[in-house]
Design a protein around this motif. Sequence first.
Motif, mmCIF file in Angstrom:
data_model
loop_
_atom_site.group_PDB
_atom_site.id
_atom_site.type_symbol
_atom_site.label_atom_id
_atom_site.label_comp_id
_atom_site.label_asym_id
_atom_site.label_seq_id
_atom_site.Cartn_x
_atom_site.Cartn_y
_atom_site.Cartn_z
ATOM 1 N N LEU A 144 0.823 -1.215 0.000
ATOM 2 C CA LEU A 144 0.000 0.000 0.000
ATOM 3 C C LEU A 144 0.854 1.259 0.000
ATOM 4 O O LEU A 144 0.474 2.265 -0.605
ATOM 5 N N ASP A 145 1.997 1.202 0.645
ATOM 6 C CA ASP A 145 2.912 2.356 0.626
ATOM 7 C C ASP A 145 3.396 2.662 -0.790
ATOM 8 O O ASP A 145 3.765 3.796 -1.090
ATOM 9 N N ALA A 146 3.365 1.656 -1.657
ATOM 10 C CA ALA A 146 3.816 1.844 -3.042
ATOM 11 C C ALA A 146 2.705 2.374 -3.947
ATOM 12 O O ALA A 146 2.898 2.494 -5.158
ATOM 13 N N THR A 147 1.535 2.712 -3.387
ATOM 14 C CA THR A 147 0.412 3.186 -4.204
ATOM 15 C C THR A 147 0.315 4.713 -4.239
ATOM 16 O O THR A 147 -0.730 5.258 -4.598
ATOM 17 N N GLY A 148 1.384 5.392 -3.921
ATOM 18 C CA GLY A 148 1.377 6.864 -3.905
ATOM 19 C C GLY A 148 0.966 7.479 -5.235
ATOM 20 O O GLY A 148 0.263 8.490 -5.264
ATOM 21 N N GLY A 149 1.392 6.889 -6.335
ATOM 22 C CA GLY A 149 1.007 7.414 -7.650
ATOM 23 C C GLY A 149 -0.494 7.316 -7.879
ATOM 24 O O GLY A 149 -1.106 8.224 -8.452
ATOM 25 N N LEU A 150 -1.095 6.227 -7.421
ATOM 26 C CA LEU A 150 -2.547 6.074 -7.539
ATOM 27 C C LEU A 150 -3.262 7.080 -6.643
ATOM 28 O O LEU A 150 -4.303 7.622 -7.013
ATOM 29 N N TRP A 151 -2.702 7.321 -5.470
ATOM 30 C CA TRP A 151 -3.275 8.306 -4.551
ATOM 31 C C TRP A 151 -3.202 9.714 -5.163
ATOM 32 O O TRP A 151 -4.169 10.456 -5.154
ATOM 33 N N ARG A 152 -2.052 10.034 -5.718
ATOM 34 C CA ARG A 152 -1.841 11.364 -6.293
ATOM 35 C C ARG A 152 -2.852 11.656 -7.405
ATOM 36 O O ARG A 152 -3.345 12.770 -7.537
ATOM 37 N N THR A 153 -3.199 10.643 -8.177
ATOM 38 C CA THR A 153 -4.141 10.822 -9.288
ATOM 39 C C THR A 153 -5.561 10.381 -8.929
ATOM 40 O O THR A 153 -6.430 10.418 -9.798
ATOM 41 N N GLN A 154 -5.750 9.952 -7.687
ATOM 42 C CA GLN A 154 -7.070 9.556 -7.171
ATOM 43 C C GLN A 154 -7.741 8.470 -8.010
ATOM 44 O O GLN A 154 -8.962 8.463 -8.181
ATOM 45 N N GLN A 155 -6.956 7.521 -8.487
ATOM 46 C CA GLN A 155 -7.489 6.459 -9.336
ATOM 47 C C GLN A 155 -8.313 5.410 -8.584
ATOM 48 O O GLN A 155 -9.034 4.637 -9.208
ATOM 49 N N LEU A 156 -8.205 5.398 -7.255
ATOM 50 C CA LEU A 156 -8.974 4.427 -6.471
ATOM 51 C C LEU A 156 -10.156 5.074 -5.754
ATOM 52 O O LEU A 156 -10.955 4.381 -5.123
ATOM 53 N N ALA A 157 -10.271 6.380 -5.876
ATOM 54 C CA ALA A 157 -11.342 7.109 -5.185
ATOM 55 C C ALA A 157 -12.709 6.634 -5.663
ATOM 56 O O ALA A 157 -12.930 6.434 -6.861
ATOM 57 N N GLY A 158 -13.601 6.423 -4.716
ATOM 58 C CA GLY A 158 -14.967 6.024 -5.022
ATOM 59 C C GLY A 158 -15.163 4.538 -5.259
ATOM 60 O O GLY A 158 -16.282 4.095 -5.484
ATOM 61 N N LYS A 159 -14.079 3.763 -5.212
ATOM 62 C CA LYS A 159 -14.208 2.320 -5.424
ATOM 63 C C LYS A 159 -14.487 1.631 -4.086
ATOM 64 O O LYS A 159 -13.866 1.943 -3.077
ATOM 65 N N PRO A 160 -15.431 0.685 -4.059
ATOM 66 C CA PRO A 160 -15.729 -0.023 -2.820
ATOM 67 C C PRO A 160 -14.610 -0.985 -2.442
ATOM 68 O O PRO A 160 -13.974 -1.590 -3.314
ATOM 69 N N ALA A 161 -14.382 -1.115 -1.139
ATOM 70 C CA ALA A 161 -13.328 -2.004 -0.651
ATOM 71 C C ALA A 161 -13.730 -2.618 0.685
ATOM 72 O O ALA A 161 -14.207 -1.919 1.577
ATOM 73 N N GLY A 162 -13.528 -3.902 0.799
ATOM 74 C CA GLY A 162 -13.725 -4.615 2.046
ATOM 75 C C GLY A 162 -12.401 -5.192 2.497
ATOM 76 O O GLY A 162 -11.412 -5.162 1.764
ATOM 77 N N ILE A 163 -12.384 -5.715 3.721
ATOM 78 C CA ILE A 163 -11.163 -6.304 4.269
ATOM 79 C C ILE A 163 -11.493 -7.600 5.000
ATOM 80 O O ILE A 163 -12.612 -7.801 5.460
ATOM 81 N N PHE A 164 -10.508 -8.477 5.086
ATOM 82 C CA PHE A 164 -10.615 -9.702 5.876
ATOM 83 C C PHE A 164 -9.234 -10.032 6.412
ATOM 84 O O PHE A 164 -8.242 -9.453 5.969
ATOM 85 N N PHE A 165 -9.151 -10.944 7.384
ATOM 86 C CA PHE A 165 -7.908 -11.080 8.127
ATOM 87 C C PHE A 165 -7.774 -12.425 8.815
ATOM 88 O O PHE A 165 -8.733 -13.167 8.968
ATOM 89 N N SER A 166 -6.561 -12.696 9.232
ATOM 90 C CA SER A 166 -6.242 -13.880 10.014
ATOM 91 C C SER A 166 -5.378 -13.440 11.183
ATOM 92 O O SER A 166 -4.467 -12.620 11.010
#
Length: 192
Positions: free
Chosen positions: A82-104
């Motif tokens: 996720l730290d490597a997604t700065g370029g996507l953040w800068r251009t807001q390419q993930l904004a508005g997309k739904p996201a869920g999480i799961f874990f162990s």
Amino acid sequence: MYGHVEKLAEEIKKGASSIEGVEAKLWQVPETLPEEVLGKMSAPPKSDVPIITPNELAEADGFIFGFPTRFGMMSAQFKAFLDATGGLWRTQQLAGKPAGIFFSTGSQGGGQETTALTAVTQLVHHGMIFVPIGYTFGAGMFEMEKVKGGSPYGAGTFAGDGSRQPSELELEQAFHQGKHIATITKKLKGAA
């Protein structure tokens, strides 16, 4: 590292794929630990699930991110990705997309809810829409007789020392989460 998240991910994929018109894909993030350390940890070889690059996230309509917990937070490998997604953040390419999480986690006190709460900050900074499962899993959310991971934040499992595998109920919750989030993602895409 030991396959618990991957087992949940496979069920999530089945749940998502059960929604007509939805194509679900599995990806894994790059490993950050050296082979020598993985060997000392008795980690099995990695599966053949493709390794994702940050830019491939932009192609998806929605996400369900899964990760093991380390000290009540997502693992360092996933955080590094996720730290490597700065370029996507800068251009807001993930904004508005739904996201869920799961874990162990390793134990019941291992941080399933703290992991979820700290993971949400990653989604928020990208402008993603966090989609929890809430109590939509019904009676399965109230199981008290059997050990069961997961919460209203998302599906989960307890790995113990690594030998405990996801239970049938945990796998059913994972399937439900895939179906639930795929339904919402499809609705949001259709409304766009």
